[in-house]
Design a protein around this motif. Structure first.
Motif, PDB file in Angstrom:
ATOM      1  N   GLY A   1      28.743   7.608  46.311  1.00 17.05           N
ATOM      2  CA  GLY A   1      27.652   8.490  46.703  1.00 17.05           C
ATOM      3  C   GLY A   1      27.449   9.625  45.717  1.00 17.05           C
ATOM      4  N   ASP A   2      26.439  10.371  45.992  1.00 17.45           N
ATOM      5  CA  ASP A   2      26.025  11.472  45.151  1.00 17.45           C
ATOM      6  C   ASP A   2      27.091  12.578  45.173  1.00 17.45           C
ATOM      7  N   PRO A   3      27.475  13.126  44.015  1.00 15.76           N
ATOM      8  CA  PRO A   3      28.483  14.199  44.017  1.00 15.76           C
ATOM      9  C   PRO A   3      28.111  15.385  44.902  1.00 15.76           C
ATOM     10  N   ILE A   4      26.832  15.691  44.998  1.00 16.35           N
ATOM     11  CA  ILE A   4      26.441  16.839  45.822  1.00 16.35           C
ATOM     12  C   ILE A   4      26.763  16.576  47.285  1.00 16.35           C
ATOM     13  N   SER A   5      26.578  15.348  47.760  1.00 18.75           N
ATOM     14  CA  SER A   5      26.919  15.053  49.157  1.00 18.75           C
ATOM     15  C   SER A   5      28.430  15.141  49.364  1.00 18.75           C
ATOM     16  N   ILE A   6      29.219  14.740  48.354  1.00 19.76           N
ATOM     17  CA  ILE A   6      30.679  14.873  48.442  1.00 19.76           C
ATOM     18  C   ILE A   6      31.040  16.346  48.537  1.00 19.76           C
ATOM     19  N   PHE A   7      30.442  17.164  47.684  1.00 17.81           N
ATOM     20  CA  PHE A   7      30.773  18.582  47.643  1.00 17.81           C
ATOM     21  C   PHE A   7      30.304  19.311  48.887  1.00 17.81           C
ATOM     22  N   LEU A   8      29.137  18.933  49.401  1.00 16.14           N
ATOM     23  CA  LEU A   8      28.648  19.589  50.617  1.00 16.14           C
ATOM     24  C   LEU A   8      29.598  19.374  51.777  1.00 16.14           C
ATOM     25  N   GLY A   9      30.194  18.194  51.847  1.00 14.32           N
ATOM     26  CA  GLY A   9      31.135  17.916  52.920  1.00 14.32           C
ATOM     27  C   GLY A   9      32.439  18.678  52.784  1.00 14.32           C
ATOM     28  N   LEU A  10      32.726  19.186  51.575  1.00  9.21           N
ATOM     29  CA  LEU A  10      33.984  19.886  51.327  1.00  9.21           C
ATOM     30  C   LEU A  10      33.833  21.391  51.198  1.00  9.21           C
ATOM     31  N   SER A  11      32.643  21.850  50.854  1.00  8.57           N
ATOM     32  CA  SER A  11      32.474  23.249  50.466  1.00  8.57           C
ATOM     33  C   SER A  11      32.806  24.231  51.583  1.00  8.57           C
ATOM     34  N   TRP A  12      32.691  23.815  52.821  1.00  7.94           N
ATOM     35  CA  TRP A  12      32.995  24.725  53.940  1.00  7.94           C
ATOM     36  C   TRP A  12      34.349  24.423  54.568  1.00  7.94           C
ATOM     37  N   GLN A  13      35.137  23.584  53.917  1.00  9.85           N
ATOM     38  CA  GLN A  13      36.473  23.240  54.429  1.00  9.85           C
ATOM     39  C   GLN A  13      37.514  24.128  53.752  1.00  9.85           C
ATOM     40  N   PRO A  14      38.068  25.118  54.447  1.00  9.05           N
ATOM     41  CA  PRO A  14      39.027  26.020  53.798  1.00  9.05           C
ATOM     42  C   PRO A  14      40.305  25.329  53.349  1.00  9.05           C
ATOM     43  N   ALA A  15      40.639  24.182  53.911  1.00  8.43           N
ATOM     44  CA  ALA A  15      41.871  23.488  53.521  1.00  8.43           C
ATOM     45  C   ALA A  15      41.707  22.692  52.228  1.00  8.43           C
ATOM     46  N   ALA A  16      40.463  22.459  51.786  1.00 12.41           N
ATOM     47  CA  ALA A  16      40.224  21.668  50.575  1.00 12.41           C
ATOM     48  C   ALA A  16      40.502  22.532  49.345  1.00 12.41           C
ATOM     49  N   ALA A  17      41.722  22.416  48.810  1.00 16.30           N
ATOM     50  CA  ALA A  17      42.130  23.248  47.682  1.00 16.30           C
ATOM     51  C   ALA A  17      41.536  22.748  46.372  1.00 16.30           C
ATOM     52  N   LEU A  18      41.593  21.446  46.161  1.00 17.82           N
ATOM     53  CA  LEU A  18      41.113  20.815  44.935  1.00 17.82           C
ATOM     54  C   LEU A  18      40.414  19.513  45.276  1.00 17.82           C
TER      55      LEU A  18
END
Length: 199
Positions: free
Chosen positions: A86-103
């Motif tokens: 999928g599109d990188p932006i959709s991957i990032f949108l799903g992670l950007s508000w997750q405080p546990a996603a360090a990297l």
């Protein structure tokens, strides 16, 4: 709802800021070394043990229950998105508000895409995933915040990685440990093995 009732939800929120500063990772301004274990099928129940062992978790893109449990227990997740389509932006949108996603681990192609560059403003740390024998140079890895190199037993990261002004994370897989405490001890041994060039 349909009757015009407003419902409020109280939920505790804690934000930790993990960022790359030169060759180090910093958490709220202080240097931090991530030590972790790779878990293919991560269950929320494993996160209490990860917290007690002071262990980050490398995992394929988890579901929201795992993200919530990691945030509640204070465990950092290193999200392997190298196989995520999928599109990188959709991957990032799903992670950007997750405080546990360090990297977020990404392939060379994912991290170099125009869409990934556009998504950099989402305040996610992007790690370029490479294998020790890949012909990757410092210039190729310039788009990443962090380099994540997978090593076979006895391998060391390529020499240029010791000189690059970015944090380097070494990943050694294919061993199964009895628990996360044993995996954490293996991380300590790996760190000692790679010192002093890599810390």
């Amino acid at each position: 709802d349909a009757q015009g009732t407003i419902r409020e939800l109280d939920r505790p929120l804690g934000l930790r800021r993990l960022f790359a500063h030169g060759r180090n990772l910093r958490l709220n301004g202080e240097r931090i070394v991530l030590r972790g274990a790779s878990c293919g099928q991560l269950e929320p129940s494993q996160l209490a043990e990860a917290r007690a062992a002071e262990t980050a978790i490398l995992t394929p893109y988890p579901d929201s229950n795992v993200f919530d449990a990691a945030a509640n227990t204070g465990v950092f997740l290193i999200v392997d998105a190298t196989e995520k389509s999928g599109d990188p932006i959709s991957i990032f949108l799903g992670l950007s508000w997750q405080p546990a996603a360090a990297l977020v681990l990404l392939t060379r192609e994912q991290i170099a895409s125009d869409r990934a560059r556009a998504a950099r403003r989402m305040n996610l740390l992007l790690a370029q995933y490479v294998k020790a024998d890949d012909r990757i140079t410092e210039a190729v890895a310039a788009a990443a915040d962090v380099i994540a190199v997978e090593l076979a037993e006895g391998d060391r990261p390529p020499v240029w990685m010791a000189k690059v002004a970015k944090p380097v994370i070494a990943i050694r897989r294919r061993r199964v440990y009895a628990d996360l405490y044993e995996a954490r001890a293996a991380c300590d041994r790996l760190q000692a093995e790679l010192a002093p060039e890599f810390n």
